[in-house]
Design a protein around this motif. Structure first.
Motif, PDB file in Angstrom:
ATOM      1  N   GLU A 131     -10.743   7.504   3.788  1.00 22.10           N
ATOM      2  CA  GLU A 131     -10.894   8.606   2.842  1.00 22.10           C
ATOM      3  C   GLU A 131      -9.596   8.937   2.116  1.00 22.10           C
ATOM      4  O   GLU A 131      -9.562   9.841   1.282  1.00 22.10           O
ATOM      5  CB  GLU A 131     -11.403   9.852   3.587  1.00 22.10           C
ATOM      6  CG  GLU A 131     -12.730   9.644   4.303  1.00 22.10           C
ATOM      7  CD  GLU A 131     -13.812   9.079   3.387  1.00 22.10           C
ATOM      8  OE1 GLU A 131     -13.923   9.559   2.234  1.00 22.10           O
ATOM      9  OE2 GLU A 131     -14.523   8.146   3.817  1.00 22.10           O
ATOM     10  N   HIS A 132      -8.516   8.238   2.421  1.00 18.89           N
ATOM     11  CA  HIS A 132      -7.242   8.465   1.733  1.00 18.89           C
ATOM     12  C   HIS A 132      -7.387   8.030   0.265  1.00 18.89           C
ATOM     13  O   HIS A 132      -8.103   7.069  -0.039  1.00 18.89           O
ATOM     14  CB  HIS A 132      -6.139   7.664   2.424  1.00 18.89           C
ATOM     15  CG  HIS A 132      -4.757   7.961   1.928  1.00 18.89           C
ATOM     16  ND1 HIS A 132      -4.258   7.437   0.742  1.00 18.89           N
ATOM     17  CD2 HIS A 132      -3.767   8.734   2.438  1.00 18.89           C
ATOM     18  CE1 HIS A 132      -3.024   7.863   0.558  1.00 18.89           C
ATOM     19  NE2 HIS A 132      -2.700   8.662   1.577  1.00 18.89           N
ATOM     20  N   PRO A 133      -6.717   8.708  -0.678  1.00 19.63           N
ATOM     21  CA  PRO A 133      -6.823   8.323  -2.097  1.00 19.63           C
ATOM     22  C   PRO A 133      -6.525   6.846  -2.350  1.00 19.63           C
ATOM     23  O   PRO A 133      -7.166   6.219  -3.211  1.00 19.63           O
ATOM     24  CB  PRO A 133      -5.788   9.225  -2.780  1.00 19.63           C
ATOM     25  CG  PRO A 133      -5.696  10.426  -1.906  1.00 19.63           C
ATOM     26  CD  PRO A 133      -5.901   9.928  -0.504  1.00 19.63           C
ATOM     27  N   LEU A 134      -5.568   6.279  -1.606  1.00 13.33           N
ATOM     28  CA  LEU A 134      -5.258   4.862  -1.771  1.00 13.33           C
ATOM     29  C   LEU A 134      -6.467   4.002  -1.457  1.00 13.33           C
ATOM     30  O   LEU A 134      -6.811   3.079  -2.211  1.00 13.33           O
ATOM     31  CB  LEU A 134      -4.098   4.465  -0.846  1.00 13.33           C
ATOM     32  CG  LEU A 134      -3.875   2.950  -0.726  1.00 13.33           C
ATOM     33  CD1 LEU A 134      -3.264   2.391  -1.994  1.00 13.33           C
ATOM     34  CD2 LEU A 134      -3.030   2.610   0.491  1.00 13.33           C
ATOM     35  N   GLN A 135      -7.118   4.278  -0.330  1.00 19.31           N
ATOM     36  CA  GLN A 135      -8.245   3.453   0.090  1.00 19.31           C
ATOM     37  C   GLN A 135      -9.477   3.678  -0.777  1.00 19.31           C
ATOM     38  O   GLN A 135     -10.264   2.746  -1.003  1.00 19.31           O
ATOM     39  CB  GLN A 135      -8.548   3.685   1.572  1.00 19.31           C
ATOM     40  CG  GLN A 135      -7.382   3.375   2.504  1.00 19.31           C
ATOM     41  CD  GLN A 135      -6.875   1.949   2.388  1.00 19.31           C
ATOM     42  OE1 GLN A 135      -7.559   1.056   1.887  1.00 19.31           O
ATOM     43  NE2 GLN A 135      -5.652   1.718   2.846  1.00 19.31           N
ATOM     44  N   THR A 159       4.133   5.519  -5.679  1.00 21.13           N
ATOM     45  CA  THR A 159       4.035   5.426  -7.142  1.00 21.13           C
ATOM     46  C   THR A 159       3.087   6.487  -7.705  1.00 21.13           C
ATOM     47  O   THR A 159       3.320   7.026  -8.786  1.00 21.13           O
ATOM     48  CB  THR A 159       3.549   4.021  -7.549  1.00 21.13           C
ATOM     49  OG1 THR A 159       4.467   3.040  -7.054  1.00 21.13           O
ATOM     50  CG2 THR A 159       3.434   3.894  -9.057  1.00 21.13           C
ATOM     51  N   ASN A 160       2.032   6.798  -6.943  1.00 23.24           N
ATOM     52  CA  ASN A 160       1.017   7.736  -7.420  1.00 23.24           C
ATOM     53  C   ASN A 160       1.168   9.146  -6.868  1.00 23.24           C
ATOM     54  O   ASN A 160       0.353  10.023  -7.175  1.00 23.24           O
ATOM     55  CB  ASN A 160      -0.376   7.200  -7.066  1.00 23.24           C
ATOM     56  CG  ASN A 160      -0.762   6.012  -7.919  1.00 23.24           C
ATOM     57  OD1 ASN A 160      -1.237   6.172  -9.035  1.00 23.24           O
ATOM     58  ND2 ASN A 160      -0.563   4.801  -7.397  1.00 23.24           N
ATOM     59  N   GLY A 161       2.194   9.354  -6.048  1.00 25.38           N
ATOM     60  CA  GLY A 161       2.383  10.673  -5.466  1.00 25.38           C
ATOM     61  C   GLY A 161       1.401  11.005  -4.368  1.00 25.38           C
ATOM     62  O   GLY A 161       1.178  12.181  -4.058  1.00 25.38           O
ATOM     63  N   TRP A 162       0.829   9.971  -3.752  1.00 22.21           N
ATOM     64  CA  TRP A 162      -0.095  10.180  -2.641  1.00 22.21           C
ATOM     65  C   TRP A 162       0.684  10.241  -1.335  1.00 22.21           C
ATOM     66  O   TRP A 162       1.705   9.568  -1.173  1.00 22.21           O
ATOM     67  CB  TRP A 162      -1.118   9.036  -2.562  1.00 22.21           C
ATOM     68  CG  TRP A 162      -2.018   8.932  -3.761  1.00 22.21           C
ATOM     69  CD1 TRP A 162      -2.441   9.944  -4.563  1.00 22.21           C
ATOM     70  CD2 TRP A 162      -2.596   7.723  -4.290  1.00 22.21           C
ATOM     71  NE1 TRP A 162      -3.258   9.460  -5.563  1.00 22.21           N
ATOM     72  CE2 TRP A 162      -3.376   8.091  -5.422  1.00 22.21           C
ATOM     73  CE3 TRP A 162      -2.545   6.378  -3.931  1.00 22.21           C
ATOM     74  CZ2 TRP A 162      -4.081   7.163  -6.183  1.00 22.21           C
ATOM     75  CZ3 TRP A 162      -3.238   5.446  -4.683  1.00 22.21           C
ATOM     76  CH2 TRP A 162      -4.003   5.839  -5.791  1.00 22.21           C
ATOM     77  N   ASP A 163       0.177  11.002  -0.403  1.00 24.66           N
ATOM     78  CA  ASP A 163       0.815  11.135   0.905  1.00 24.66           C
ATOM     79  C   ASP A 163       0.821   9.783   1.614  1.00 24.66           C
ATOM     80  O   ASP A 163      -0.205   9.097   1.662  1.00 24.66           O
ATOM     81  CB  ASP A 163       0.051  12.172   1.725  1.00 24.66           C
ATOM     82  CG  ASP A 163       0.793  12.589   2.997  1.00 24.66           C
ATOM     83  OD1 ASP A 163       1.840  11.986   3.302  1.00 24.66           O
ATOM     84  OD2 ASP A 163       0.310  13.511   3.674  1.00 24.66           O
ATOM     85  N   TYR A 185      -2.284   6.712   5.371  1.00 23.43           N
ATOM     86  CA  TYR A 185      -2.669   5.869   4.231  1.00 23.43           C
ATOM     87  C   TYR A 185      -3.760   4.849   4.572  1.00 23.43           C
ATOM     88  O   TYR A 185      -4.365   4.256   3.677  1.00 23.43           O
ATOM     89  CB  TYR A 185      -1.444   5.166   3.639  1.00 23.43           C
ATOM     90  CG  TYR A 185      -0.855   4.039   4.461  1.00 23.43           C
ATOM     91  CD1 TYR A 185      -1.251   2.715   4.258  1.00 23.43           C
ATOM     92  CD2 TYR A 185       0.125   4.277   5.425  1.00 23.43           C
ATOM     93  CE1 TYR A 185      -0.705   1.674   5.005  1.00 23.43           C
ATOM     94  CE2 TYR A 185       0.679   3.244   6.165  1.00 23.43           C
ATOM     95  CZ  TYR A 185       0.262   1.951   5.962  1.00 23.43           C
ATOM     96  OH  TYR A 185       0.809   0.919   6.685  1.00 23.43           O
ATOM     97  N   LEU A 186      -4.036   4.651   5.866  1.00 31.91           N
ATOM     98  CA  LEU A 186      -5.079   3.708   6.261  1.00 31.91           C
ATOM     99  C   LEU A 186      -6.456   4.348   6.420  1.00 31.91           C
ATOM    100  O   LEU A 186      -7.447   3.642   6.609  1.00 31.91           O
ATOM    101  CB  LEU A 186      -4.688   3.017   7.570  1.00 31.91           C
ATOM    102  CG  LEU A 186      -3.453   2.122   7.520  1.00 31.91           C
ATOM    103  CD1 LEU A 186      -3.234   1.443   8.856  1.00 31.91           C
ATOM    104  CD2 LEU A 186      -3.558   1.089   6.403  1.00 31.91           C
ATOM    105  N   MET A 196       0.832  -1.206   0.000  1.00 31.60           N
ATOM    106  CA  MET A 196       0.000   0.000   0.000  1.00 31.60           C
ATOM    107  C   MET A 196       0.867   1.258   0.000  1.00 31.60           C
ATOM    108  O   MET A 196       0.578   2.231  -0.720  1.00 31.60           O
ATOM    109  CB  MET A 196      -0.932  -0.015   1.216  1.00 31.60           C
ATOM    110  CG  MET A 196      -2.078  -1.003   1.122  1.00 31.60           C
ATOM    111  SD  MET A 196      -3.151  -0.959   2.599  1.00 31.60           S
ATOM    112  CE  MET A 196      -4.528  -1.970   2.029  1.00 31.60           C
ATOM    113  N   LEU A 197       1.934   1.239   0.789  1.00 28.08           N
ATOM    114  CA  LEU A 197       2.847   2.391   0.821  1.00 28.08           C
ATOM    115  C   LEU A 197       3.520   2.579  -0.529  1.00 28.08           C
ATOM    116  O   LEU A 197       3.678   3.717  -1.004  1.00 28.08           O
ATOM    117  CB  LEU A 197       3.890   2.188   1.915  1.00 28.08           C
ATOM    118  CG  LEU A 197       3.390   2.379   3.350  1.00 28.08           C
ATOM    119  CD1 LEU A 197       4.418   1.851   4.345  1.00 28.08           C
ATOM    120  CD2 LEU A 197       3.082   3.850   3.638  1.00 28.08           C
ATOM    121  N   LEU A 198       3.939   1.485  -1.164  1.00 22.84           N
ATOM    122  CA  LEU A 198       4.569   1.576  -2.479  1.00 22.84           C
ATOM    123  C   LEU A 198       3.580   2.146  -3.510  1.00 22.84           C
ATOM    124  O   LEU A 198       3.972   2.939  -4.380  1.00 22.84           O
ATOM    125  CB  LEU A 198       5.053   0.192  -2.920  1.00 22.84           C
ATOM    126  CG  LEU A 198       5.732   0.107  -4.292  1.00 22.84           C
ATOM    127  CD1 LEU A 198       6.922   1.044  -4.386  1.00 22.84           C
ATOM    128  CD2 LEU A 198       6.139  -1.337  -4.587  1.00 22.84           C
TER     129      LEU A 198
END
Length: 329
Positions: free
Chosen positions: A162-166, A150-154, A158-159, A144-146
């Motif tokens: 509402e984070h862009p990853l999730q 890769t996408n320039g997300w903070d 990250y958990l 998830m951190l990688l």
């Protein structure tokens, strides 16, 4: 309040036999999808909601892959895993973090001892302590951190659901499920986990397990790469002598157990099973899933019997085997 199924909606899936006396019973729900995706077997109500727990990891890992994370081979296997914290597992997780330019301190999963007895004993002898990288979900978190990097997300927060990853992960999961998630909860590792129907989970895992690395569709190509990575590196998904690794090594079955008695499996021919034990015990989940695949004609009976003998299903009395945990059908 969203909730899982009641006892009235479950069926008996397994029993515990001690010296010929049925000591305990495990009820639950299960569904088998044939290779073509049609429903072959229903036990209980598979439309009931469950929390897939770590059985959701193949979907989460696929979301990382679709999100551009450069994962393959052992590292992709670890992204999908509930690993046992051996040195080999930890080295692969460190490789993922290194690719992201991050370290163990960036993991947000809680510290834990290794699940592998030998690894834990060695750590104790060295006066070591529980650590985040030994936690069984650290591969997922590193992936998830990688994906964030890769996408320039903070990478901070990250958990958060509402984070862009999730948000990206949830969108991919819903595409695979073919349904909207019914609720969001927090898994034991701190990541979001989504309430789905058992049928939706089975459908998603069936799609992943039946995907090809040469598919014209990017999502399916990535899914094919993920399953291939686990099948070629079965030690990654669980650990030496542990159930998910055993059934992959011996039968070529893609298996991913989850806490609270959840299990998903895809046989080499594409037949798929998903189940949930109502009492939350996972001790019979692997055996029941294998027996369902056998009943569906996806696995040969002698192969299943030989594999079952390697699983921790014996019941002890006075230092001897006096019974067994076994499927109820």
């Amino acid at each position: 309040m969203p909730q899982t199924f009641a006892a009235a909606d479950a069926v008996e899936l397994a029993v515990v036999d001690r010296s010929g006396f049925i000591e305990s019973r495990h009820s639950g729900i299960a569904i088998v999808l044939a290779a073509d995706g049609t429903i072959a077997t229903k036990l209980g109500d598979p439309s009931a909601l469950i929390l897939p727990r770590s059985s959701l990891k193949p979907l989460q890992a696929l979301a990382c892959l679709v999100g551009g994370a450069p994962l393959d081979g052992e590292r992709l296997g670890l992204a999908t895993a509930s690993h046992s914290g051996t040195e080999r597992h930890v080295a692969a997780v460190r490789d993922i973090l290194s690719a992201a330019g991050l370290g163990e301190e960036d993991l947000a999963c809680p510290p834990a001892w290794p699940g592998d007895t030998a690894a834990r004993d060695e750590l104790v002898r060295e006066l070591g302590q529980p650590s985040r990288i030994r936690m069984n979900c650290s591969g997922k978190h590193a992936a998830m951190l990688l994906t964030c990097v890769t996408n320039g997300w903070d990478t901070e927060g990250y958990l958060s659901p509402e984070h862009p990853l999730q948000l990206h992960t949830r969108e991919v999961i819903e595409r695979l499920l073919g349904e909207k998630v019914a609720a969001t909860a927090i898994d034991g590792c701190g990541a979001p986990v989504y309430a789905t129907t058992l049928f939706g989970l089975a459908r998603a895992v069936h799609r992943i397990g039946n995907s090809s690395t040469t598919s014209p569709f990017a999502l399916h190509r990535s899914a094919g790469v993920l399953v291939q990575a686990v099948r070629e590196n079965p030690w990654t998904i669980d650990g030496p002598g542990r159930p998910d690794t055993i059934v992959n090594e011996r039968l070529g079955v893609f298996a991913k157990g989850g806490a609270e008695g959840v299990m998903v499996m895809v046989a080499p021919d594409g037949t798929t099973v998903a189940l949930k034990m109502l009492d939350g015990s996972g001790r019979a989940a692997t055996a029941v899933a294998l027996r369902l695949l056998e009943r569906a004609g996806a696995l040969a009976s002698p192969d299943v019997a030989a594999t079952m003998s390697q699983l921790p299903l014996s019941v002890s009395g006075g230092g001897q085997d006096v019974g067994a945990i076994r499927p109820a059908f």
